[in-house]
Design an enzyme around this catalytic site. Structure first.
Site, PDB file in Angstrom:
ATOM      1  N   PRO A   2       0.818  -1.212   0.000  1.00 44.51           N
ATOM      2  CA  PRO A   2       0.000   0.000   0.000  1.00 44.51           C
ATOM      3  C   PRO A   2       0.854   1.265   0.000  1.00 44.51           C
ATOM      4  O   PRO A   2       1.638   1.502   0.918  1.00 44.51           O
ATOM      5  CB  PRO A   2      -0.809  -0.110   1.299  1.00 44.51           C
ATOM      6  CG  PRO A   2      -0.763  -1.553   1.664  1.00 44.51           C
ATOM      7  CD  PRO A   2       0.563  -2.037   1.171  1.00 44.51           C
ATOM      8  N   GLU A   3       0.724   2.019  -1.059  1.00 50.24           N
ATOM      9  CA  GLU A   3       1.304   3.356  -1.125  1.00 50.24           C
ATOM     10  C   GLU A   3       0.138   4.298  -1.405  1.00 50.24           C
ATOM     11  O   GLU A   3      -1.014   3.897  -1.266  1.00 50.24           O
ATOM     12  CB  GLU A   3       2.381   3.419  -2.217  1.00 50.24           C
ATOM     13  CG  GLU A   3       3.481   2.371  -1.995  1.00 50.24           C
ATOM     14  CD  GLU A   3       4.552   2.380  -3.080  1.00 50.24           C
ATOM     15  OE1 GLU A   3       4.754   3.422  -3.713  1.00 50.24           O
ATOM     16  OE2 GLU A   3       5.165   1.323  -3.300  1.00 50.24           O
ATOM     17  N   HIS A  94      -5.780 -13.149   9.993  1.00 44.47           N
ATOM     18  CA  HIS A  94      -5.126 -11.876  10.330  1.00 44.47           C
ATOM     19  C   HIS A  94      -6.093 -10.696  10.283  1.00 44.47           C
ATOM     20  O   HIS A  94      -5.712  -9.594   9.915  1.00 44.47           O
ATOM     21  CB  HIS A  94      -3.923 -11.617   9.432  1.00 44.47           C
ATOM     22  CG  HIS A  94      -2.951 -12.760   9.388  1.00 44.47           C
ATOM     23  ND1 HIS A  94      -2.159 -13.099  10.463  1.00 44.47           N
ATOM     24  CD2 HIS A  94      -2.675 -13.658   8.429  1.00 44.47           C
ATOM     25  CE1 HIS A  94      -1.419 -14.152  10.148  1.00 44.47           C
ATOM     26  NE2 HIS A  94      -1.723 -14.523   8.912  1.00 44.47           N
ATOM     27  N   ARG A 113       1.371  -8.928   8.325  1.00 41.36           N
ATOM     28  CA  ARG A 113       2.699  -8.581   8.843  1.00 41.36           C
ATOM     29  C   ARG A 113       2.685  -7.523   9.925  1.00 41.36           C
ATOM     30  O   ARG A 113       3.740  -7.138  10.435  1.00 41.36           O
ATOM     31  CB  ARG A 113       3.610  -8.167   7.678  1.00 41.36           C
ATOM     32  CG  ARG A 113       3.893  -9.368   6.796  1.00 41.36           C
ATOM     33  CD  ARG A 113       4.785  -9.092   5.631  1.00 41.36           C
ATOM     34  NE  ARG A 113       4.694 -10.231   4.713  1.00 41.36           N
ATOM     35  CZ  ARG A 113       5.158 -10.251   3.482  1.00 41.36           C
ATOM     36  NH1 ARG A 113       5.757  -9.181   2.993  1.00 41.36           N
ATOM     37  NH2 ARG A 113       5.025 -11.303   2.729  1.00 41.36           N
ATOM     38  N   ARG A 155      21.998  18.904  -0.767  1.00 39.06           N
ATOM     39  CA  ARG A 155      21.730  17.746   0.092  1.00 39.06           C
ATOM     40  C   ARG A 155      22.502  16.527  -0.409  1.00 39.06           C
ATOM     41  O   ARG A 155      22.823  16.399  -1.574  1.00 39.06           O
ATOM     42  CB  ARG A 155      20.229  17.445   0.134  1.00 39.06           C
ATOM     43  CG  ARG A 155      19.373  18.611   0.617  1.00 39.06           C
ATOM     44  CD  ARG A 155      19.197  18.647   2.128  1.00 39.06           C
ATOM     45  NE  ARG A 155      18.874  17.343   2.685  1.00 39.06           N
ATOM     46  CZ  ARG A 155      17.682  16.782   2.636  1.00 39.06           C
ATOM     47  NH1 ARG A 155      16.701  17.382   2.027  1.00 39.06           N
ATOM     48  NH2 ARG A 155      17.487  15.615   3.193  1.00 39.06           N
TER      49      ARG A 155
END
Length: 279
Positions: A2-3, A94, A113, A155
């Site tokens: 999932p993003e 789960h 998880r 950076r």
DNA sequence: AACGATCCCTGTTGGC
DNA sequence: TGCCAACAGGGATCGT
């Protein structure tokens, strides 16, 4: 995994189920799932009997208003999904939390998880959680090229790590970061300080179209374990990926086999021709 | 302060 | 075929 597109797809499914509904029964079966609350039982005790307001998203977080000045935060982690079910239907393994509404629907948080979590915060707890310090949303509030140039100047980190850092831009994960860099033709190991304005512009301008395409196709479902839509269907963006998971397969632009390297502790997929490291 | 490394967790995969 | 180590990864946390 999932993003942002998977989280946004999930949000769109659960919004009509939750907005305006009263939560009649909330159960957290696995304490770790509620670990962000000082007392895991706060999640069920605070949500039970309360009405839900707007269901929003910021980066990969689903953030819902709950009456009583509470904020209900959900993160899907890497294996979490929300499932819309009817009471009594067989539960998936789960199923770590259940939210039953007065509309006769059960929202089930399934997360093998357990990297995901649900939390319910008071305003003080919300401030202390640091969740309000998350970066600009990659889809709805993307920084301009000038803002990105300023943030990247001088950076050290490689661009892949910078895109994964949720404190600046929130929502990209390993899959979509690789896709953005592939579309932008930037090698993932380039340091952000080395990117010129045109290159930063290419990255910036690839982010929204890549994410929108992901949302339009219901996100990316990698396998049986991974993310599924709340109605149980698989997302269909997998077959449209250009880089992620395509090691050895031809680049859709130039035919060169896609390569994989571990960059910033994450597997990174790129076309060595389109995304060359040297300038 | 910035940044890299490590850890958490478990189903799946790949090597022997 | 069976076993087991390696792998996947978002974000918190630790060490430098």
């Amino acid at each position: 995994m999932p993003e942002l597109p998977e989280v946004e797809t999930t949000r769109r499914f659960i919004e009509p189920v939750l907005t305006g509904a009263r939560l009649e029964r909330v159960e957290v079966r696995r304490p770790r799932t509620a670990r962000r609350n000082l007392r895991p039982e706060d999640v069920s005790e605070r949500l039970n009997g309360r009405r839900v307001g707007a269901v929003k998203r910021r980066g990969k977080f689903i953030i819902s208003d709950v009456e009583g000045d509470l904020t209900w935060v959900t993160h899907l982690g890497m294996s979490g999904r929300m499932q819309i079910a009817k009471p009594g239907e067989v539960e998936a393994p789960h199923t770590n939390a259940v939210f039953a509404t007065d509309g006769g629907v059960e929202l089930r948080f399934v997360d093998p998880r357990t990297f995901g979590f649900v939390a319910v915060f008071t305003p003080d707890e919300m401030s202390a959680s640091g969740l309000d310090r998350i970066g600009r949303d990659a889809l709805d509030d993307l920084p301009s090229v000038d803002e990105m140039s300023a943030a990247f100047a001088g950076r050290v980190p490689v661009v892949k790590a910078a895109l994964l850092d949720q404190r600046f831009i929130a929502g990209l994960g390993n899959i979509y970061a690789d896709e953005v860099l592939h579309v932008a033709r930037i090698h993932p190991a380039r340091t952000i300080g080395s990117l010129d304005r045109d290159e930063i512009g290419r990255i910036r301008n690839a982010i929204v179209p890549v994410l929108q395409s992901g949302v339009a196709h219901g996100g990316t479902s990698l396998n049986d374990l991974a993310y599924l839509l709340p109605d149980g269907r698989a997302g269909e963006f997998l077959e449209r990926l250009g880089a992620y998971g395509r090691e050895g397969e031809p680049c859709r632009t130039c035919g060169t086999p896609i390569e994989r390297l571990v960059i910033a502790q994450r597997s990174s997929h790129f076309c060595p021709t389109c995304q060359h490291l040297a300038d």
